[in-house]
Motif scaffolding. Structure first.
Motif, PDB file in Angstrom:
ATOM      1  N   ARG A 167       9.456   5.819  -3.026  1.00  0.00           N
ATOM      2  CA  ARG A 167       9.636   7.233  -3.375  1.00  0.00           C
ATOM      3  C   ARG A 167      10.844   7.804  -2.644  1.00  0.00           C
ATOM      4  O   ARG A 167      11.671   8.484  -3.242  1.00  0.00           O
ATOM      5  CB  ARG A 167       8.360   7.995  -3.008  1.00  0.00           C
ATOM      6  CG  ARG A 167       8.047   9.146  -3.931  1.00  0.00           C
ATOM      7  CD  ARG A 167       6.691   9.771  -3.620  1.00  0.00           C
ATOM      8  NE  ARG A 167       5.556   8.976  -4.086  1.00  0.00           N
ATOM      9  CZ  ARG A 167       4.524   8.619  -3.314  1.00  0.00           C
ATOM     10  NH1 ARG A 167       4.484   8.969  -2.038  1.00  0.00           N
ATOM     11  NH2 ARG A 167       3.534   7.917  -3.812  1.00  0.00           N
TER      12      ARG A 167
ATOM     13  N   HIS B 228       4.739   2.405  -1.179  1.00  0.00           N
ATOM     14  CA  HIS B 228       4.931   3.455  -2.187  1.00  0.00           C
ATOM     15  C   HIS B 228       5.927   4.500  -1.691  1.00  0.00           C
ATOM     16  O   HIS B 228       6.836   4.910  -2.391  1.00  0.00           O
ATOM     17  CB  HIS B 228       3.592   4.177  -2.412  1.00  0.00           C
ATOM     18  CG  HIS B 228       3.037   3.977  -3.778  1.00  0.00           C
ATOM     19  ND1 HIS B 228       1.971   3.168  -4.026  1.00  0.00           N
ATOM     20  CD2 HIS B 228       3.431   4.471  -4.977  1.00  0.00           C
ATOM     21  CE1 HIS B 228       1.697   3.180  -5.323  1.00  0.00           C
ATOM     22  NE2 HIS B 228       2.576   3.954  -5.918  1.00  0.00           N
ATOM     23  N   GLU B 229       5.662   4.910  -0.455  1.00  0.00           N
ATOM     24  CA  GLU B 229       6.473   5.968   0.150  1.00  0.00           C
ATOM     25  C   GLU B 229       7.928   5.510   0.329  1.00  0.00           C
ATOM     26  O   GLU B 229       8.863   6.277   0.119  1.00  0.00           O
ATOM     27  CB  GLU B 229       5.843   6.383   1.489  1.00  0.00           C
ATOM     28  CG  GLU B 229       6.384   7.663   2.089  1.00  0.00           C
ATOM     29  CD  GLU B 229       6.420   8.844   1.117  1.00  0.00           C
ATOM     30  OE1 GLU B 229       5.529   8.949   0.250  1.00  0.00           O
ATOM     31  OE2 GLU B 229       7.381   9.647   1.219  1.00  0.00           O
TER      32      GLU B 229
ATOM     33  N   GLY C  24       0.788  -1.226   0.000  1.00  0.00           N
ATOM     34  CA  GLY C  24       0.000   0.000   0.000  1.00  0.00           C
ATOM     35  C   GLY C  24       0.820   1.276   0.000  1.00  0.00           C
ATOM     36  O   GLY C  24       1.984   1.291  -0.424  1.00  0.00           O
ATOM     37  N   GLU C  25       0.213   2.347   0.522  1.00  0.00           N
ATOM     38  CA  GLU C  25       0.817   3.671   0.479  1.00  0.00           C
ATOM     39  C   GLU C  25       2.175   3.703   1.188  1.00  0.00           C
ATOM     40  O   GLU C  25       3.107   4.373   0.736  1.00  0.00           O
ATOM     41  CB  GLU C  25      -0.152   4.698   1.076  1.00  0.00           C
ATOM     42  CG  GLU C  25       0.265   6.144   0.936  1.00  0.00           C
ATOM     43  CD  GLU C  25       0.814   6.516  -0.460  1.00  0.00           C
ATOM     44  OE1 GLU C  25       1.840   7.230  -0.514  1.00  0.00           O
ATOM     45  OE2 GLU C  25       0.232   6.081  -1.483  1.00  0.00           O
TER      46      GLU C  25
END
Ligand code: SAH
Ligand code: ZN
Ligand code: ZN
Ligand code: ZN
Ligand code: ZN
Length: 421
Positions: free
Chosen positions: A217, A213-214, A209-210
């Protein structure tokens, strides 16, 4: 994660019917998800799907695996076991449950640092197609990256490269970092959430999930001038279009991390793939070029180095870096072509007419004046077909070639280039 939209075409028909199917498994036997694009799905079926998904989650989450790992490394050698059937590190309390499974004992720290040796390769061609780099190729890649000045490697489906970097980090004063993105969740037993993300490269889905992603990134954000490169070695049976779409998203992620913007630059990338996909890759990434270096594998009977008397590997590096800077090892038979400004295989002769080193497979190719290009040494010009082809061929043209190598006469399932024994 998301499925992909495919189209079923039958020969001669213009338009086919569209349907959704699994992005990761190219065989319905591995995942039977199927839904026509215009199909209405009942509540019951939706619920059944959710139920199925709930029942097919890995036994532990990444976080749980990390806690288990912390406990595992505290165990004395005599209690360090790995279940080969479940592909799982075992804590003493779990031995009972696995008592009739095959297991390995005395798992050392060194083994924990080389999970790709401990885990068996998931060779299923239609899903994981896990073919591990031969040590020589892996070393070559890593030293090339370092010489080029990169300090961060986004390893997408390259667990062995990731592993080599991780183990060097712990051994010596070594400043390269790597983040592994792979669909093989077994790796979550060995790497923290900052070192491994469970990821599907056919639909750019982060299972974490997020937060995951982070992590990615952050990793791509180039602090203190630490330059990032992405290295990927996807399953060769995978759709280039789907891969390219995911890689563009990863590139966009990299671009998005820099406030000033990377101007018009692209995230540097090595895409490792067979040479016969060159035109497909260039369709999506016109800035890429193919290097002559032959990437070798450990567990692939066909793709081992030519000098051992086996067939030569058809696997190459595609990159958006200037070809000139990719220095290939002279001791393995590569030389620099001053006209092409790149390293080429020793057998790759510069053709004066094409004004390029034209061989794709390392053998010396010959120029055909009628085709106005260089062709494989085994080909001859057929006046019927009006092109160069194998001596043995039937002149009736079939338009649809194999999806894998593009050549006529066989389907993807029978492609000799994918076969391995
Ligand atoms: N040569 C590499 C391994 C390449 S094999 C090395 O030695 O490091 C292909 C890799 O891609 C495997 O690790 C496999 O688990 C991973 N993979 C297969 N399908 C994938 C998918 N859909 N998404 C992400 N990774 C995938
Ligand atoms: Zn077991
Ligand atoms: Zn040349
Ligand atoms: Zn030529
Ligand atoms: Zn010809």
């Amino acid at each position: 994660g998301p499925t992909l939209l495919f189209v079923k075409t039958s020969q001669g028909k213009e338009e086919g019917r569209r349907f959704y199917a699994c992005s990761a498994c190219r065989d319905r036997k591995d995942c039977n998800f199927f839904q026509w694009e215009d199909e209405k799905v009942s509540e019951t079926r939706l619920a059944a799907r959710e139920e199925y998904n709930r029942n097919h989650q890995p036994p532990f989450t990444h976080r749980q695996n990390m806690d288990r790992y912390k406990n595992f490394v505290l165990l004395p050698l005599s209690k360090s076991r790995f279940c080969q059937e479940c592909q799982q590190l075992l804590l003493p309390a779990e031995w009972e449950k696995h008592s009739d499974h095959q297991f390995l004992c005395d798992i050392t720290t060194a083994q924990l640092k080389s999970p790709s040796q401990l885990l068996y390769p998931l060779e299923n061609k239609k899903t994981n197609a896990q073919y591990l780099f031969a040590d020589r190729s892996c070393r070559f890649l890593l030293s090339l990256l370092i010489d080029l000045g990169f300090r961060r490697v986004l390893s997408v489906g390259t667990p062995r490269l990731h592993e080599m970097i991780q183990s060097r980090v712990s051994q010596e004063d070594f400043s390269v970092r790597s983040l592994l993105l792979d669909i093989d969740f077994r790796y979550s037993q060995f790497y923290t959430e900052d070192e491994f993300c469970h990821y599907n490269m056919f639909n750019h889905h982060f299972f974490g999930g997020e937060a995951a992603h982070e992590t990615c990134r952050k990793f791509l954000y180039e602090e203190n001038g630490e330059r990032v490169i992405m290295v990927t070695d996807p399953p060769f049976g995978g759709l280039v279009e789907a891969l390219a779409s995911s890689f563009k998203k990863l590139m966009a992620m990299w671009k998005g991390t820099e406030k000033e913007g990377h101007d018009n630059k692209e995230m540097p990338m090595f895409w490792i793939f067979p040479y016969f996909f060159e035109s497909r890759i260039l369709d999506f990434f016109p800035s890429f070029s193919m290097m002559d270096y032959q990437v070798d594998y450990d567990n692939h009977a066909l793709y081992k180095h030519g000098k051992t008397g086996r067939r030569q590997s058809p696997v190459r590096i595609f990159t958006n870096l200037t070809p000139r800077v990719i220095v290939l090892p002279e001791e393995e038979g590569y030389r620099f072509c001053t006209v092409c400004q790149r390293y080429v295989s020793s057998g790759n002769q510069h053709c004066e007419i094409c004004n390029s080193c034209t061989s794709k497979d390392g053998r010396r190719w010959k120029h055909c004046v009628l085709c106005k290009k260089c062709v494989k040494p085994s080909w001859f010009h057929c006046n019927n077909c009006n092109c160069c082809t194998l001596q043995k061929h039937s002149c009736e043209k079939t338009d649809v070639g194999c999806f894998v190598c593009g050549e006529a006469g066989h389907k993807r399932s029978a492609c000799p280039r994918l076969s391995h024994t």
